[in-house]
Scaffold this active site. Structure first.
Site, short mmCIF file in Angstrom:
data_model
loop_
_atom_site.label_atom_id
_atom_site.label_comp_id
_atom_site.label_asym_id
_atom_site.label_seq_id
_atom_site.Cartn_x
_atom_site.Cartn_y
_atom_site.Cartn_z
N HIS A 135 0.83 -1.21 0.00
CA HIS A 135 0.00 0.00 0.00
C HIS A 135 0.87 1.26 0.00
O HIS A 135 0.66 2.18 -0.80
CB HIS A 135 -0.94 0.01 1.21
CG HIS A 135 -1.60 1.33 1.42
ND1 HIS A 135 -2.69 1.75 0.70
CD2 HIS A 135 -1.30 2.37 2.25
CE1 HIS A 135 -3.04 2.97 1.08
NE2 HIS A 135 -2.20 3.38 2.01
N GLU A 183 -5.91 9.34 0.07
CA GLU A 183 -6.24 7.91 0.06
C GLU A 183 -7.28 7.53 -1.00
O GLU A 183 -7.14 6.50 -1.65
CB GLU A 183 -6.73 7.45 1.44
CG GLU A 183 -5.69 7.51 2.54
CD GLU A 183 -4.55 6.49 2.40
OE1 GLU A 183 -4.57 5.67 1.45
OE2 GLU A 183 -3.63 6.54 3.23
N SER A 202 -4.10 0.77 -4.63
CA SER A 202 -3.50 -0.44 -4.06
C SER A 202 -4.55 -1.54 -3.81
O SER A 202 -4.22 -2.57 -3.24
CB SER A 202 -2.74 -0.11 -2.77
OG SER A 202 -3.60 0.47 -1.80
CO CO Z 1 -2.26 5.16 3.01
#
Ligand code: CO
Ligand code: PHE
Length: 296
Positions: A135, A183, A202
């Site tokens: 990630h 994010e 991710s």
């Molecule tokens: Co992050």
């Protein structure tokens, strides 16, 4: 010789999983990765790269290539750091797991990006609640090569130090901004809607959900609305916020948030799972975006 770094993960208590925080900086123990670790990177890298062509923004994909991030083996932080030093001046620092908020902000404010040294186990390929090397490295690091995004991350860190001094309500509002941009951000481009958020790129499931599902709201970037919108950490997002450019993100977040925190603290929370009618979900969207939001 330094002690081998620990692998700090969530721990299971009678209250369920609770995050465990750690502040140590560690050297990436590259020789300690085993064949499973490299295979996990390889599997995830190939799967996401293939999925993200035409879905992630060009800045992200081009930066991955420019950094020499590739399949096969886990990248070495020291090699990536040479390239980052020569482009935007960021430095990756190895960490053992989640950092306390103020430590995290301080790193960002000094253009240091904390990267978890360990990678998820093979049985966690599709989902892991906490950030791991895949990630952090695959998701977050490429855009640190982009001058505007690199500056945004540093400004966020400085803003975090400030919000921390103001209090928990300010911190919570600021963390929503991180969540819905760094994010889970989407960006509108001439070629169509694209992903730039690390939590999306991710994750295979979230990449498809964010762009192709008819379920979530896709809302034009709105700073105040973001800072009032709750979020879920254990399911796909119900709302995504769409920027027009990284310049827009910089400009909109440049003013001093201090008075804003006080104003927004008086306003009601927008629940994370709020479902908007399609027209309002796409209120600032283009026809193209509406088209892309339909199931394919
Ligand atoms: Co992050
Ligand atoms: N402008 C914000 C403040 O004054 C700081 C900030 C910048 C926060 C960029 C997030 C992103 O607090």
């Amino acid at each position: 010789m330094l002690a081998a770094p620990r692998r700090v993960e969530n721990s299971l208590t009678d209250k369920g999983y609770v995050p465990v925080y750690t502040t140590a900086l560690v050297e990436q123990p590259w020789q300690a990765y085993n064949a499973d670790d490299h295979a996990t990177w390889d599997t995830l890298y190939r799967r996401q790269r293939e999925l993200l062509v035409g879905r992630a923004c060009d800045e992200f994909l081009q930066a991955q290539d420019a950094m020499g991030m590739g399949a096969g083996r886990i990248p070495r932080f020291d090699r990536l750091n040479k390239i980052l030093a020569a482009t935007t001046g960021w430095t990756l620092v190895g960490v053992e797991g989640l950092l306390p908020e103020l430590d995290f902000f301080d790193h960002l404010a000094h253009r240091r990006f904390p990267v978890t040294w360990w990678i998820r186990r093979p049985d966690q390929i599709d989902y892991i609640a906490e950030p791991d090397l895949f990630h952090d490295l695959f998701g977050h690091v490429p855009l640190l090569m982009n001058p505007r995004f690199a500056d945004y991350m540093q400004a966020y860190g400085r803003g975090g130090v400030k919000a921390h001094a103001i209090g928990p309500a300010a911190l919570q509002q600021l963390s929503r901004l991180y969540w819905y941009t760094v994010e889970f951000g989407l960006i509108d481009t001439p070629a169509g809607l694209r992903i730039y958020g690390a939590g999306i790129v991710s994750s295979k499931g979230e990449s498809l959900h964010a762009l192709e599902s008819a379920v979530p709201n896709r809302i034009g970037f709105d700073l105040q609305r973001i800072m009032r919108t709750g979020y879920r950490i254990d399911s796909f997002q119900q709302s995504y916020f769409v920027i027009d450019s990284f310049e827009q993100l910089m400009r909109a977040t440049a003013p001093d948030f201090t008075p804003l925190y006080a104003v927004l603290a008086e306003q009601p929370l927008i629940p994370a799972d709020e479902v908007l009618a399609n027209e309002s979900a796409l209120q600032r969207g283009s026809g193209e975006r509406a088209g892309q939001a339909a199931p394919s």
